[in-house]
Scaffold this active site. Structure first.
Site, PDB file in Angstrom:
ATOM      1  N   ASN A  11      10.030  -4.211  -7.780  1.00  0.00           N
ATOM      2  CA  ASN A  11       8.895  -5.119  -7.634  1.00  0.00           C
ATOM      3  C   ASN A  11       7.776  -4.682  -8.592  1.00  0.00           C
ATOM      4  OD1 ASN A  11       6.415  -6.173  -6.701  1.00  0.00           O
ATOM      5  ND2 ASN A  11       7.303  -6.548  -4.677  1.00  0.00           N
ATOM      6  N   ALA A  12       7.584  -5.475  -9.653  1.00  0.00           N
ATOM      7  CA  ALA A  12       6.624  -5.114 -10.708  1.00  0.00           C
ATOM      8  C   ALA A  12       5.200  -5.052 -10.166  1.00  0.00           C
ATOM      9  CB  ALA A  12       6.711  -6.129 -11.846  1.00  0.00           C
ATOM     10  N   ASP A  70       8.827   1.117   2.528  1.00  0.00           N
ATOM     11  CA  ASP A  70       9.374   0.055   3.362  1.00  0.00           C
ATOM     12  C   ASP A  70       8.269  -0.425   4.292  1.00  0.00           C
ATOM     13  OD1 ASP A  70      11.911  -1.363   3.753  1.00  0.00           O
ATOM     14  OD2 ASP A  70      11.668  -0.755   5.832  1.00  0.00           O
ATOM     15  N   THR A  71       8.260  -1.727   4.539  1.00  0.00           N
ATOM     16  CA  THR A  71       7.178  -2.324   5.325  1.00  0.00           C
ATOM     17  C   THR A  71       7.743  -3.273   6.360  1.00  0.00           C
ATOM     18  OG1 THR A  71       5.602  -2.214   3.498  1.00  0.00           O
ATOM     19  CG2 THR A  71       5.169  -3.876   5.174  1.00  0.00           C
ATOM     20  N   TYR A 152       4.163 -12.798   5.322  1.00  0.00           N
ATOM     21  CA  TYR A 152       3.490 -13.259   6.532  1.00  0.00           C
ATOM     22  C   TYR A 152       1.973 -13.350   6.347  1.00  0.00           C
ATOM     23  CZ  TYR A 152       8.024 -12.112   8.587  1.00  0.00           C
ATOM     24  OH  TYR A 152       9.379 -12.051   8.867  1.00  0.00           O
ATOM     25  N   LYS A 173      -7.742  -7.566   0.168  1.00  0.00           N
ATOM     26  CA  LYS A 173      -6.558  -7.226   0.981  1.00  0.00           C
ATOM     27  C   LYS A 173      -6.123  -5.782   0.725  1.00  0.00           C
ATOM     28  CE  LYS A 173      -1.665  -8.065   1.572  1.00  0.00           C
ATOM     29  NZ  LYS A 173      -0.437  -8.676   1.091  1.00  0.00           N
ATOM     30  N   ARG A 179      -0.151  -1.291   3.007  1.00  0.00           N
ATOM     31  CA  ARG A 179       0.380  -0.674   1.799  1.00  0.00           C
ATOM     32  C   ARG A 179      -0.710   0.089   1.048  1.00  0.00           C
ATOM     33  NH1 ARG A 179       3.810  -4.141   0.928  1.00  0.00           N
ATOM     34  NH2 ARG A 179       2.277  -5.597   0.147  1.00  0.00           N
TER      35      ARG A 179
END
Ligand code: IMP
Length: 196
Positions: A11-12, A70-71, A152, A173, A179
């Site tokens: 994921n860039a 991981d989330t 979400y 955010k 994160r």
């Protein structure tokens, strides 16, 4: 000298986010740069288990110092679901809209809307394992609000705010997100370990 560290992600966007917070002293390398093109296994029943599995896999594969994240979204009234299955809640793919629809459906008529996002970063540095956690508490809306973000975001309102993650700027955010918190904890640890 810059120390090299491998981020086990494709994921860039995540890569740039971590690069910006980590600052100088580390050279962040990608899976592709290390020739890892296969899918990284994440088959564990917990978020920390998956983060560790990914980091261990990449470490065994490359021998490099590395980390993985991981989330999951944990909803109180659903016993912590979708949790580790957040990406594949409604379908096998990463169908964000279907996931949101299923979540709202499962919460229809439910008064307790409490939820939290939780990120775990697993690091293997000089052969030792470390984990860093970030949590943001909030509530699930009755209907999607806002068009920003992903996943979400349109149905999650962080505690103390009057708008969903999808209505906030990326900066706002990141300043409070699961994160963001986990990455800053990880970065602080890495800065403390810098040998320069
Ligand atoms: P990952 O472990 O970062 O890939 O996240 C797993 C899933 O959790 C994603 O596919 C999203 O559905 C959800 N997710 C993770 N982070 C966020 C976020 O910041 N906002 C909304 N959804 C998220």
């Amino acid at each position: 000298m810059e120390k090299e560290i491998l981020f086990a992600t494709n994921n860039a966007h995540k890569l740039e986010e971590v690069r910006a917070i980590l600052g100088d002293g580390y050279r962040l390398v990608t899976l592709r740069e290390k020739g890892v093109t296969e899918e990284i296994p994440e088959e564990q029943p917990t978020i920390e288990g998956n983060a560790l599995q990914k980091a261990r896999y990449v470490h065994a594969r490359t021998g490099a110092d590395c980390f993985a994240d991981d989330t999951g979204l944990e909803v109180a009234a659903l016993g912590g679901a979708p949790g580790v299955r957040s990406a594949r809640y409604a379908t096998d793919g990463h169908d964000f809209e279907a996931n949101v629809r299923l979540l709202l459906h499962n919460l229809e008529g439910v008064a307790d809307r409490r939820a939290r996002f939780r990120t775990v970063i697993a690091l293997i540095l000089d052969g030792e394992e470390h984990t860093f956690e970030g949590i943001v508490n909030g509530t699930i809306t009755e209907a999607p609000c806002g068009v920003g973000g992903f996943g979400y975001d349109p149905v999650f309102v962080p505690d103390g705010y009057g708008e969903s993650f999808a209505q906030m700027s990326a900066e706002a955010k990141n300043a409070i997100s699961h994160r963001g918190v986990a990455v800053r904890r990880f970065a602080e640890f890495m800065k403390g370990n810098r040998k320069d």
